[in-house]
Design a protein around this motif. Structure first.
Motif, short mmCIF file in Angstrom:
data_model
loop_
_atom_site.label_atom_id
_atom_site.label_comp_id
_atom_site.label_asym_id
_atom_site.label_seq_id
_atom_site.Cartn_x
_atom_site.Cartn_y
_atom_site.Cartn_z
N UNK A 137 -5.39 0.75 -2.57
CA UNK A 137 -3.99 0.46 -2.25
C UNK A 137 -3.10 1.69 -2.43
N UNK A 138 -3.73 2.85 -2.58
CA UNK A 138 -3.01 4.13 -2.69
C UNK A 138 -1.99 4.12 -3.82
N UNK A 139 -2.43 3.65 -5.01
CA UNK A 139 -1.56 3.67 -6.17
C UNK A 139 -1.15 5.10 -6.48
N UNK A 140 0.05 5.26 -7.03
CA UNK A 140 0.52 6.57 -7.46
C UNK A 140 0.69 6.56 -8.98
N UNK A 141 0.19 7.61 -9.63
CA UNK A 141 0.27 7.71 -11.07
C UNK A 141 1.46 8.57 -11.49
N UNK A 183 0.84 -1.20 0.00
CA UNK A 183 0.00 0.00 0.00
C UNK A 183 0.87 1.25 0.00
N UNK A 184 0.56 2.16 -0.95
CA UNK A 184 1.32 3.40 -1.08
C UNK A 184 2.65 3.24 -1.78
N UNK A 185 2.98 2.03 -2.21
CA UNK A 185 4.29 1.76 -2.80
C UNK A 185 4.19 1.29 -4.25
N UNK A 186 2.98 1.41 -4.84
CA UNK A 186 2.72 0.92 -6.20
C UNK A 186 2.57 2.09 -7.15
N UNK A 187 3.17 1.99 -8.32
CA UNK A 187 3.04 3.02 -9.34
C UNK A 187 2.55 2.46 -10.65
N UNK A 188 1.96 3.32 -11.47
CA UNK A 188 1.55 2.93 -12.82
C UNK A 188 1.22 4.17 -13.64
N UNK A 189 1.12 3.97 -14.91
CA UNK A 189 0.69 4.98 -15.86
C UNK A 189 -0.85 4.97 -15.86
#
Length: 352
Positions: A214-218, A177-183
């Motif tokens: 999961x608090x993804x970051x873009x 959680x908070x550690x996932x990134x994607x476009x």
């Protein structure tokens, strides 16, 4: 892997017969109406080519420099955007009768195929076409130059050995959680395709909501994604693998996996604009990208697997034929699914 999708088969039937379409794949490499030496001479007089693309950002200028070394009389100008805004830009300019682009390379969706029907692309046969499988050349308008695959990547300095992600479901695991990134899917067709694969083929449910929880970051584009992983802004990410090979060659601390549950394959396709302001320079440029050297440079600087018959493999990544369940992304995404997905993701994340 065949890319004769429902769309292409339907268009063949609509145009006459499948047999007639098959004959199109064997058009001579230089048409009777066009002498290639004359095309090159005219291109040098035009002196410029305008290139719309979605290639790896830091690889575009070295690629164009190699072209200018071979054709110093032809200067280059380029516009780079994500595949979705790039297609939108070309469509808007075409509809406004503002013909600025000579060549476009992108991951296509239905808009490209409809655009070709509406007269976006010139029909011609590059001299180098003979070095490509017939299915990579569509009606002598669209030319598949490279292929990208969707992968999971992680920072090897931050993810302990033995805890590396292996499957798409790791993106939704609360431990990340908070550690996932994607476009974001609204920016890229290739991301829309993998999301459709997750939800429709792997039955992973509402992946937008799961990633929001999961608090993804873009981050913007594949280059932004992989730099965020290297910096440690996130620890793992979904990635269209176009920047991966050159960074691995440079020793970047990045691990990767193509999940065994399958992944989607995207084809980067080029066309010469039918109303290109520099039509001969456009043809020379696309044909150069199809030469052995052009394909080598595309692979070296753009980071994707080249499609020419004699192209060497990537240095750090497996060949597409060696991946388990690599699916043509165009077969899992139609316009209705695409529009619904983008609207849902924008709504879920509060993006207008």
């Amino acid at each position: 892997m065949s890319k004769y999708t429902r769309r292409t088969v339907t268009s063949w039937i609509a145009g006459g017969t499948i047999a007639a379409a098959a004959m199109c794949a064997f058009v001579p490499s230089v048409s009777a109406q066009e002498n290639w030496d004359e095309v090159v001479a005219a291109a040098k007089k035009e002196g410029k080519v305008v290139f719309y693309n979605n290639l790896q950002p830091n690889g575009i200028e070295p690629l164009l420099q190699k072209f200018r070394e071979e054709y110093p009389e032809i200067q280059t100008e380029m516009i780079r955007l994500g595949s979705n805004p790039l297609i939108e830009r070309f469509a808007t300019e075409f509809n406004a009768n503002r013909h600025l682009a000579d060549v476009l390379i992108t991951f296509p969706d239905e808009r490209i195929y409809e655009g070709v029907k509406a007269g976006w692309a010139a029909q011609w046969s590059p001299p180098e076409a003979k070095n490509f499988a017939p299915e990579l050349i569509e009606d002598n308008t669209l030319f598949t130059l490279q292929q990208a695959r969707e992968a999971l990547i992680w920072n090897k300095n931050l993810v302990p050995a033995g805890e590396e992600p292996k499957e798409w479901t790791d993106l939704f695991d609360p431990k990340w959680k908070g550690k996932v990134g994607m476009n974001p899917p609204w920016r890229s067709i290739s991301i829309q395709q993998i999301v459709a694969y997750w939800e429709d083929k792997l039955n992973l449910g509402d992946t937008a909501q799961k990633l929001k929880d999961n608090d993804v970051r873009f981050f913007e584009g594949s280059g932004g994604i992989i730099q965020a992983v290297i910096r440690g802004d996130v620890q793992l990410a979904e990635l269209t693998d176009l920047p991966l090979n050159p960074l691995l060659e440079d020793g970047a601390p990045v691990g990767f996996v193509y999940p065994e549950s399958g992944t989607t394959l995207s084809s980067n396709k080029a066309f010469v604009a039918a109303k290109a302001p520099h039509p001969n320079a456009a043809k020379v440029f696309v044909n150069w990208l199809m030469t052995a050297k052009g394909q080598e440079y595309l692979q070296q600087y753009a980071g994707l697997s080249a499609t020419r018959n004699d192209a060497p493999p990537l240095t750090q990544l497996p060949a597409t034929k060696d991946l388990k369940n690599a699916v043509d992304g165009e077969t899992v995404l139609n316009p209705e699914r695409q529009a619904k997905m983008v609207d849902h993701w924008r709504t879920t994340f509060g993006v207008k």
